[in-house]
Design an enzyme around this catalytic site. Sequence first.
Site, PDB file in Angstrom:
ATOM      1  N   ARG A  64       0.823  -1.221   0.000  1.00  8.55           N
ATOM      2  CA  ARG A  64       0.000   0.000   0.000  1.00  8.55           C
ATOM      3  C   ARG A  64       0.853   1.265   0.000  1.00  8.55           C
ATOM      4  NH1 ARG A  64      -5.339  -0.816   0.997  1.00  8.55           N
ATOM      5  NH2 ARG A  64      -5.634   1.393   1.424  1.00  8.55           N
ATOM      6  N   LEU A  92      -6.160   6.119   1.913  1.00  9.75           N
ATOM      7  CA  LEU A  92      -4.809   6.530   1.503  1.00  9.75           C
ATOM      8  C   LEU A  92      -3.838   6.230   2.645  1.00  9.75           C
ATOM      9  CD1 LEU A  92      -5.676   9.943  -0.192  1.00  9.75           C
ATOM     10  CD2 LEU A  92      -4.803   7.889  -1.343  1.00  9.75           C
ATOM     11  N   THR A 107     -15.970  13.693   0.702  1.00 12.16           N
ATOM     12  CA  THR A 107     -17.428  13.763   0.859  1.00 12.16           C
ATOM     13  C   THR A 107     -17.913  12.406   1.362  1.00 12.16           C
ATOM     14  OG1 THR A 107     -17.895  12.966  -1.370  1.00 12.16           O
ATOM     15  CG2 THR A 107     -17.635  15.331  -1.104  1.00 12.16           C
ATOM     16  N   HIS A 108     -18.944  12.427   2.188  1.00 17.71           N
ATOM     17  CA  HIS A 108     -19.472  11.168   2.721  1.00 17.71           C
ATOM     18  C   HIS A 108     -20.994  11.230   2.792  1.00 17.71           C
ATOM     19  CE1 HIS A 108     -19.349   7.362   4.739  1.00 17.71           C
ATOM     20  NE2 HIS A 108     -20.183   7.839   5.649  1.00 17.71           N
ATOM     21  N   GLY A 142      -8.026   8.141  10.056  1.00 12.19           N
ATOM     22  CA  GLY A 142      -9.100   7.219  10.391  1.00 12.19           C
ATOM     23  C   GLY A 142     -10.048   7.032   9.210  1.00 12.19           C
ATOM     24  N   ASP A 144     -13.248   8.127   7.794  1.00 12.39           N
ATOM     25  CA  ASP A 144     -14.267   9.197   7.849  1.00 12.39           C
ATOM     26  C   ASP A 144     -14.333   9.856   9.227  1.00 12.39           C
ATOM     27  OD1 ASP A 144     -15.006   8.684   5.160  1.00 12.39           O
ATOM     28  OD2 ASP A 144     -16.246   7.015   5.804  1.00 12.39           O
TER      29      ASP A 144
HETATM   30  C1  GAR Z   1     -20.809   9.550  -3.006  1.00 13.84           C
HETATM   31  O1  GAR Z   1     -22.052   9.482  -2.376  1.00 13.84           O
HETATM   32  C2  GAR Z   1     -19.691   9.665  -1.978  1.00 13.84           C
HETATM   33  O2  GAR Z   1     -20.018  10.425  -0.879  1.00 13.84           O
HETATM   34  C3  GAR Z   1     -19.527   8.218  -1.579  1.00 13.84           C
HETATM   35  O3  GAR Z   1     -19.555   7.541  -2.803  1.00 13.84           O
HETATM   36  C4  GAR Z   1     -20.457   8.220  -3.665  1.00 13.84           C
HETATM   37  C5  GAR Z   1     -19.775   8.412  -4.997  1.00 13.84           C
HETATM   38  O4  GAR Z   1     -20.678   8.786  -5.981  1.00 13.84           O
HETATM   39  N1  GAR Z   1     -18.316   8.048  -0.828  1.00 13.84           N
HETATM   40  C6  GAR Z   1     -18.207   7.250   0.238  1.00 13.84           C
HETATM   41  O5  GAR Z   1     -19.105   6.519   0.615  1.00 13.84           O
HETATM   42  C7  GAR Z   1     -16.864   7.305   0.925  1.00 13.84           C
HETATM   43  N2  GAR Z   1     -16.923   6.717   2.219  1.00 13.84           N
HETATM   44  P1  GAR Z   1     -20.187   9.352  -7.377  1.00 13.84           P
HETATM   45  O6  GAR Z   1     -19.035   8.461  -7.836  1.00 13.84           O
HETATM   46  O7  GAR Z   1     -21.374   9.230  -8.282  1.00 13.84           O
HETATM   47  O8  GAR Z   1     -19.764  10.780  -7.176  1.00 13.84           O
END
Ligand code: GAR
Length: 195
Positions: A64, A92, A107-108, A142, A144
């Site tokens: 990694r 990462l 974003t989460h 961590g 999120d």
């Molecule tokens: C988004 O909802 C993002 O927040 C989530 O994956 C989706 C990607 O959608 N990320 C996570 O869950 C990270 N823990 P997209 O590829 O259509 O933008």
Amino acid sequence: MLRLVVLISGAGSNLRSLLETSQDAEFPARVVAVGADRVAEGFDHAEQFGIPTFSVALSSFADRDAWGDEILAQIESWQPDLVILSGFMKLLPPRVVATLSPNLINTHPAYLPEFPGAHGVRDAIEAGVTETGATVIVVDNGVDSGPIIVQERISIVHGDTEATLHERIKPVERRLLIQAVLDIANATIDLKELS
Ligand code: GAR
């Protein structure tokens, strides 16, 4: 003008909204490159907007850290002011986070610290709660768990599935991400102070 590198793993719908928004000459940020841990479906959006892409697969590296070093080299070659994880589904390595921090945001699709991890939407449905949300955070080591930049509540309605709920969360995520980028560009938010 903030230079943005966006990392994705999948469809890249949030990336697309950022690309559309940054068409506006008044928007103080531009996506300069899009990276992924695979040849992501969302690269199509980058290509439509003439933005270069790079893909660095974990399976091509001995470990990694070596993978992370290559991602970091690719990112740094674009001299970004801010790196955005937008549906990037790999953690990462710590030295990548340490190098980019605090200019590394994620974003989460949940109201953190509730429902962190790869299945935030599904976990909220399975928990039987009536509200979830969307959050933009500064990335730490961590899952999120970094400082929250902005977040908003979203109701879960009767009959919601993971797919219907995620479709309602995504427009909120896009708005929050664009707001966060604006606030960072205008120095309304200081990521160093948050971290
Ligand atoms: C988004 O909802 C993002 O927040 C989530 O994956 C989706 C990607 O959608 N990320 C996570 O869950 C990270 N823990 P997209 O590829 O259509 O933008």
